[in-house]
Design an enzyme around this catalytic site. Structure first.
Site, mmCIF file in Angstrom:
data_model
loop_
_atom_site.group_PDB
_atom_site.id
_atom_site.type_symbol
_atom_site.label_atom_id
_atom_site.label_comp_id
_atom_site.label_asym_id
_atom_site.label_seq_id
_atom_site.Cartn_x
_atom_site.Cartn_y
_atom_site.Cartn_z
ATOM 1 N N GLU A 48 25.018 -14.938 -65.785
ATOM 2 C CA GLU A 48 24.272 -13.676 -65.767
ATOM 3 C C GLU A 48 25.214 -12.547 -65.386
ATOM 4 O O GLU A 48 25.809 -12.576 -64.309
ATOM 5 C CB GLU A 48 23.098 -13.788 -64.786
ATOM 6 C CG GLU A 48 22.364 -12.498 -64.515
ATOM 7 C CD GLU A 48 21.903 -11.764 -65.768
ATOM 8 O OE1 GLU A 48 21.179 -12.353 -66.591
ATOM 9 O OE2 GLU A 48 22.297 -10.580 -65.936
ATOM 10 N N ASP A 78 20.425 -9.374 -75.690
ATOM 11 C CA ASP A 78 20.793 -8.158 -76.422
ATOM 12 C C ASP A 78 19.781 -7.032 -76.356
ATOM 13 O O ASP A 78 19.257 -6.581 -77.374
ATOM 14 C CB ASP A 78 21.065 -8.521 -77.909
ATOM 15 C CG ASP A 78 22.216 -9.494 -78.046
ATOM 16 O OD1 ASP A 78 23.044 -9.557 -77.117
ATOM 17 O OD2 ASP A 78 22.290 -10.184 -79.071
ATOM 18 N N LYS A 84 21.879 1.124 -78.967
ATOM 19 C CA LYS A 84 22.759 2.207 -79.418
ATOM 20 C C LYS A 84 24.035 1.619 -80.014
ATOM 21 O O LYS A 84 24.515 0.581 -79.567
ATOM 22 C CB LYS A 84 23.110 3.108 -78.233
ATOM 23 C CG LYS A 84 21.908 3.818 -77.679
ATOM 24 C CD LYS A 84 22.315 4.785 -76.593
ATOM 25 C CE LYS A 84 21.078 5.464 -76.048
ATOM 26 N NZ LYS A 84 21.290 6.036 -74.722
ATOM 27 N N ASP A 143 12.067 -11.270 -79.208
ATOM 28 C CA ASP A 143 10.779 -10.696 -79.604
ATOM 29 C C ASP A 143 10.984 -9.519 -80.563
ATOM 30 O O ASP A 143 10.056 -8.754 -80.808
ATOM 31 C CB ASP A 143 9.961 -10.265 -78.366
ATOM 32 C CG ASP A 143 10.759 -9.418 -77.393
ATOM 33 O OD1 ASP A 143 11.921 -9.072 -77.712
ATOM 34 O OD2 ASP A 143 10.224 -9.103 -76.309
HETATM 35 C C1 LIG Z 1 16.683 -8.730 -72.060
HETATM 36 S S1 LIG Z 1 17.287 -9.585 -70.663
HETATM 37 C C2 LIG Z 1 16.408 -11.131 -70.790
HETATM 38 C C3 LIG Z 1 16.423 -11.908 -69.504
HETATM 39 C C4 LIG Z 1 15.735 -13.304 -69.588
HETATM 40 N N1 LIG Z 1 16.461 -14.183 -70.486
HETATM 41 C C5 LIG Z 1 14.303 -13.152 -70.018
HETATM 42 O O1 LIG Z 1 13.992 -13.539 -71.171
HETATM 43 O O2 LIG Z 1 13.488 -12.691 -69.229
HETATM 44 C C6 LIG Z 1 18.943 -10.059 -71.138
HETATM 45 C C7 LIG Z 1 19.748 -10.614 -69.980
HETATM 46 O O3 LIG Z 1 21.047 -10.987 -70.434
HETATM 47 C C8 LIG Z 1 22.002 -10.548 -69.486
HETATM 48 N N2 LIG Z 1 23.284 -10.391 -70.193
HETATM 49 C C9 LIG Z 1 23.592 -9.439 -71.114
HETATM 50 N N3 LIG Z 1 24.850 -9.603 -71.544
HETATM 51 C C10 LIG Z 1 25.349 -10.672 -70.888
HETATM 52 C C11 LIG Z 1 26.610 -11.345 -70.885
HETATM 53 N N4 LIG Z 1 27.628 -10.904 -71.658
HETATM 54 N N5 LIG Z 1 26.779 -12.408 -70.096
HETATM 55 C C12 LIG Z 1 25.773 -12.843 -69.283
HETATM 56 N N6 LIG Z 1 24.559 -12.250 -69.234
HETATM 57 C C13 LIG Z 1 24.349 -11.188 -70.024
HETATM 58 C C14 LIG Z 1 21.414 -9.253 -68.971
HETATM 59 O O4 LIG Z 1 21.974 -8.840 -67.736
HETATM 60 C C15 LIG Z 1 19.948 -9.608 -68.853
HETATM 61 O O5 LIG Z 1 19.668 -10.229 -67.619
#
Ligand SMILES: C[S@@+](CC[C@H](N)C(=O)[O-])C[C@H]1O[C@@H](n2cnc3c(N)ncnc32)[C@H](O)[C@@H]1O
Length: 204
Positions: A57, A108, A112, A144
């Site tokens: 994370e 993702d 932007k 989604d």
């Molecule tokens: C839209 S959130 C979804 C969180 C969770 N999977 C959920 O469905 O509730 C995307 C998550 O991916 C993490 N994230 C984004 N890029 C990342 C990376 N390069 N490495 C690890 N985590 C990442 C973000 O910090 C965020 O917590």
């Protein structure tokens, strides 16, 4: 200035990461990229007491909170969340073929153009996940956002080492028990559609 409570997040070793010895036990080894607030990894670890789970994370706060919760619940020896950028951590992970399953759930949240470089479901990450998955190991990707699902399907289906789990990669249900991410819970509660893609690692 108040002390940063997340100044010392759980981190992976800086050089090579030997995944099988990172956690205790010998059960199936699973990876979640971007667990966020952690509902899925917490529920999955509770539901599958033999499994070992690693979360990567990028947000220090979430990594700290979810990792602490796993420890508090007595699951910290076999399930951890590390404050790592998956794009940088995956290439350090060894050995090839050690993972039974990889989850990329609602990734993702970037729209932007200038944020394109942050995307997770991109070829270098897909290749690293493919390297780490064992033969017939599973990759489950959920979103989604319909356009993202189309993009992911195109990219993942183009990877020569991945095969759709069924006639195609799309599945209409979550095949992994009752564990759900925070985002999936919201979608279910609000009756919003969710797009699920399941692939298997082709035998080497
Ligand atoms: C839209 S959130 C979804 C969180 C969770 N999977 C959920 O469905 O509730 C995307 C998550 O991916 C993490 N994230 C984004 N890029 C990342 C990376 N390069 N490495 C690890 N985590 C990442 C973000 O910090 C965020 O917590």
């Amino acid at each position: 200035m108040p002390d940063d409570p997340y100044a010392n997040p759980p981190r992976l070793p800086e050089d090579e990461v030997d995944l099988p010895t990172l956690l205790k036990g010998a059960g199936p080894l699973e990876l979640e990229i971007g667990p966020g607030r952690g509902a899925f990894i917490l529920e999955r670890a509770a539901e599958c007491p033999e499994h070992r789970l690693v979360g990567l994370e990028i947000r220090r706060k979430y990594a700290c909170l979810v990792d602490a919760k796993l420890i508090e619940l007595g699951m910290g020896e076999r399930a951890r969340v590390f404050a790592e950028d998956a794009r940088l951590a995956l290439p350090r992970m060894r050995p090839d073929g050690c993972l039974d399953r990889a989850f990329i759930l609602f990734p993702d949240p970037w729209w932007k153009k200038k944020h394109q470089k942050r995307l997770v479901v991109v070829d270098p990450v897909i290749e690293e996940v493919g390297r780490l998955l064992r033969d017939d190991g599973e990759l489950f990707v959920v979103t989604d956002v319909p356009e993202r699902a189309d993009q992911y399907e195109e990219r993942l289906s183009a990877a020569p080492f991945l095969a759709p789990a069924g006639d195609g990669p799309r599945i209409d249900h979550n095949p992994y028990g009752t564990a759900r991410t925070n985002r999936e819970k919201h979608a279910e509660r609000d009756g919003l559609p969710v797009y699920r893609l399941l692939y298997r690692r082709r035998p080497r």
